[in-house]
Design a protein around this motif. Structure first.
Motif, PDB file in Angstrom:
ATOM      1  N   GLU A   1      -3.472 -60.548  76.013  1.00  0.00           N
ATOM      2  CA  GLU A   1      -3.887 -59.164  76.252  1.00  0.00           C
ATOM      3  C   GLU A   1      -2.960 -58.156  75.579  1.00  0.00           C
ATOM      4  O   GLU A   1      -3.401 -57.227  74.908  1.00  0.00           O
ATOM      5  CB  GLU A   1      -3.881 -58.951  77.765  1.00  0.00           C
ATOM      6  N   ARG A   2      -1.643 -58.369  75.748  1.00  0.00           N
ATOM      7  CA  ARG A   2      -0.680 -57.370  75.275  1.00  0.00           C
ATOM      8  C   ARG A   2      -0.039 -57.725  73.947  1.00  0.00           C
ATOM      9  O   ARG A   2       0.716 -56.928  73.397  1.00  0.00           O
ATOM     10  CB  ARG A   2       0.458 -57.250  76.285  1.00  0.00           C
ATOM     11  N   GLY A   3      -0.275 -58.938  73.502  1.00  0.00           N
ATOM     12  CA  GLY A   3       0.527 -59.448  72.391  1.00  0.00           C
ATOM     13  C   GLY A   3       1.763 -60.086  72.994  1.00  0.00           C
ATOM     14  O   GLY A   3       2.310 -59.578  73.983  1.00  0.00           O
ATOM     15  N   GLY A   4       2.176 -61.208  72.414  1.00  0.00           N
ATOM     16  CA  GLY A   4       3.281 -61.976  72.993  1.00  0.00           C
ATOM     17  C   GLY A   4       4.535 -61.157  73.238  1.00  0.00           C
ATOM     18  O   GLY A   4       5.173 -61.269  74.283  1.00  0.00           O
ATOM     19  N   TYR A   5       4.883 -60.277  72.266  1.00  0.00           N
ATOM     20  CA  TYR A   5       6.130 -59.526  72.418  1.00  0.00           C
ATOM     21  C   TYR A   5       6.018 -58.445  73.488  1.00  0.00           C
ATOM     22  O   TYR A   5       7.016 -57.946  73.987  1.00  0.00           O
ATOM     23  CB  TYR A   5       6.548 -58.893  71.083  1.00  0.00           C
ATOM     24  N   GLY A   6       4.789 -58.090  73.813  1.00  0.00           N
ATOM     25  CA  GLY A   6       4.610 -57.087  74.862  1.00  0.00           C
ATOM     26  C   GLY A   6       4.543 -57.699  76.247  1.00  0.00           C
ATOM     27  O   GLY A   6       4.438 -56.991  77.242  1.00  0.00           O
ATOM     28  N   ALA A   7       4.587 -59.023  76.296  1.00  0.00           N
ATOM     29  CA  ALA A   7       4.375 -59.706  77.585  1.00  0.00           C
ATOM     30  C   ALA A   7       5.630 -60.416  78.073  1.00  0.00           C
ATOM     31  O   ALA A   7       5.552 -61.233  78.979  1.00  0.00           O
ATOM     32  CB  ALA A   7       3.236 -60.712  77.442  1.00  0.00           C
ATOM     33  N   VAL A   8       6.773 -60.122  77.453  1.00  0.00           N
ATOM     34  CA  VAL A   8       7.998 -60.847  77.823  1.00  0.00           C
ATOM     35  C   VAL A   8       8.298 -60.654  79.310  1.00  0.00           C
ATOM     36  O   VAL A   8       8.462 -59.534  79.773  1.00  0.00           O
ATOM     37  CB  VAL A   8       9.192 -60.373  76.965  1.00  0.00           C
ATOM     38  N   PRO A   9       8.325 -61.752  80.085  1.00  0.00           N
ATOM     39  CA  PRO A   9       8.516 -61.594  81.531  1.00  0.00           C
ATOM     40  C   PRO A   9       9.983 -61.336  81.877  1.00  0.00           C
ATOM     41  O   PRO A   9      10.868 -61.735  81.126  1.00  0.00           O
ATOM     42  CB  PRO A   9       8.078 -62.964  82.087  1.00  0.00           C
ATOM     43  N   ASP A  10      10.200 -60.664  82.989  1.00  0.00           N
ATOM     44  CA  ASP A  10      11.564 -60.497  83.489  1.00  0.00           C
ATOM     45  C   ASP A  10      11.909 -61.762  84.281  1.00  0.00           C
ATOM     46  O   ASP A  10      11.376 -61.987  85.367  1.00  0.00           O
ATOM     47  CB  ASP A  10      11.646 -59.253  84.386  1.00  0.00           C
ATOM     48  N   LEU A  11      12.760 -62.592  83.715  1.00  0.00           N
ATOM     49  CA  LEU A  11      13.083 -63.873  84.358  1.00  0.00           C
ATOM     50  C   LEU A  11      14.402 -63.802  85.134  1.00  0.00           C
ATOM     51  O   LEU A  11      14.995 -64.835  85.457  1.00  0.00           O
ATOM     52  CB  LEU A  11      13.129 -64.984  83.311  1.00  0.00           C
ATOM     53  N   THR A  12      14.846 -62.573  85.448  1.00  0.00           N
ATOM     54  CA  THR A  12      16.133 -62.444  86.144  1.00  0.00           C
ATOM     55  C   THR A  12      16.120 -63.156  87.496  1.00  0.00           C
ATOM     56  O   THR A  12      17.069 -63.874  87.832  1.00  0.00           O
ATOM     57  CB  THR A  12      16.492 -60.959  86.356  1.00  0.00           C
ATOM     58  N   GLU A  13      15.034 -62.970  88.261  1.00  0.00           N
ATOM     59  CA  GLU A  13      14.988 -63.612  89.584  1.00  0.00           C
ATOM     60  C   GLU A  13      14.949 -65.132  89.470  1.00  0.00           C
ATOM     61  O   GLU A  13      15.701 -65.812  90.163  1.00  0.00           O
ATOM     62  CB  GLU A  13      13.812 -63.078  90.408  1.00  0.00           C
TER      63      GLU A  13
END
Ligand code: PLP
Length: 391
Positions: free
Chosen positions: A54-66
């Protein structure tokens, strides 16, 4: 605590585990090979893939901090100590392959160490002039703390230990081994591929941990990780990357960025990292201590039922607090034959070829590793298969 309460908690871990999986293959006894991920793990991966489209891969980078925080907490480290790689093997190669140890450096490891780690150490020793030092193990393959003490006193620069091997359900005394290494100022690398999500790894306080997603943590395939709470300037990736290094002055050596990011590639199966995150959060919700206790109980039950069945013998002590059970065949049966009979009875077990631990194994073993919630009836069916009465 009364036995009733302990039993009650055990069954509740199994029930919650099963409730999280709309599909729980009956007869799955290969958690040490590839466990059964929860629905939420599949959902997290599918949701991320959809978002990438939907967003393009670079726009979908998840926040994996948790997820990083939750994973690191299992060994007492922090989120910036975590790097995702594609497997446990790749994580070990990145860690040891880049470690700056000069010629003559002495690296301690047991002969029972994992096959690919042995091959890696052998190659690095040849290339870099390291000397490999054998850490003595007892008859049950447990590393002898006194032997480590002697080796440390004689001089070591690095120690590599597997908390639980792939080919033997023995839980190494890592708190004791870690304390000895720390007292000597020698970094300990702990392979937790078979222990995270299975037994307590908090006491080791190692410099670095190498792990994988798909085994006891029940994440997806294709993700491994490094956790490096004891990062030193001597520890860097074997190859610099644009996301893990800075290079302001081309006359200088590329500098690693702070934390474990130096080991992580910005490219990878990001959906699988998100899936591992969901799996680790499930593990925390189940309660690591309750899971460990539940799995130790399953291991005890399995060893009692399987040892001696059809002449098969459990290779580790019967009261070992792990759910990784290995069995040696009797003269009239074979590992391949028993695995095929098990498959015919809808039971999935593992086989361990000798190359998995070439300096320790004389022949293949059968490996039984029940995921949480496995019923005693399933283990009893396997005992029947070993007796040759089924299939
Ligand atoms: C599985 C395993 C590894 C390697 O992990 P991969 O993700 O398969 O590369 C390393 N050490 C031990 C003890 C293992 O069981």
């Amino acid at each position: 605590m009364t036995t009733d309460l302990v039993e009650g908690r055990r069954s509740s871990v199994g029930e919650v585990w099963r409730a999280g999986r709309s599909v729980m293959p009956g007869g799955h006894l290969d958690a040490a090979g590839c466990n059964v991920p929860a629905d939420r793990v599949l959902d997290a991966m599918a949701a991320h893939l959809a978002l990438e489209r939907e967003r393009g891969g670079y726009g979908a980078v998840p926040d994996l901090t948790e997820p990083r925080r939750a994973l690191a907490a299992l060994v007492g480290a922090g989120p910036r100590d975590v790097a995702f790689l594609e497997s446990g093997t790749a994580a070990m190669a990145a860690l040891l392959g880049g470690w700056r140890l000069g010629p003559g450096a002495r690296v301690g490891r047991a002969r029972t160490e994992y096959g690919s780690t042995l091959m890696l150490l052998h190659r690095l020793a040849e290339r870099n002039g390291w000397r490999l030092v054998d850490l003595p193990v007892g008859g049950d393959t447990r590393i002898d703390p006194d032997g480590l003490r002697v080796a440390l006193a004689a001089g070591l620069d690095l120690v590599v230990v597997s908390h639980i091997a792939s080919h033997r359900g023995v839980v190494q005394p890592v708190a004791e081994l870690g304390a000895l290494c720390r007292a000597s100022g020698v970094p300990l690398v702990l392979d937790v591929c078979q222990s995270l999500g299975h037994v307590d790894a908090l006491g080791a306080e190692a410099a670095a941990y190498v792990g994988t997603s798909r085994k006891w943590l029940a994440g997806p395939r294709g993700v491994g990780f490094l956790i490096t709470p004891g990062l030193t300037p001597a520890m860097d990736a074997p190859a610099p990357t644009l996301s893990g290094h800075t290079w302001d002055d081309p006359a200088e050596d590329p500098e690693p960025v702070p934390g474990a990011a130096r080991y992580e590639s910005s490219e990878g199966v990001i959906a699988a990292r998100a899936g591992l995150g969901a799996a680790v959060l499930e593990h925390h919700e189940l309660g690591p201590a309750a899971v460990h206790e539940h799995l130790a109980g399953l291991g005890r039950t399995a060893r009692e039922l399987l040892d001696g069945a059809g002449g098969w013998r459990v290779a580790e002590p019967l009261d070992e607090p792990s759910a990784l059970i290995t069995l040696r065949p009797p003269p009239h049966d074979t590992v391949e034959g028993a695995a095929a009979r098990a498959a015919a009875a809808s039971l999935l077990v593992g086989t361990v070829p000798a190359v998995r631990a070439p300096l320790d194994l004389q022949g293949p073993l059968l490996r039984v590793s029940p995921p949480p919630g496995t019923s005693p009836e399933t283990l009893e069916s396997l005992a029947e298969v070993l007796r040759g009465r089924r299939g």
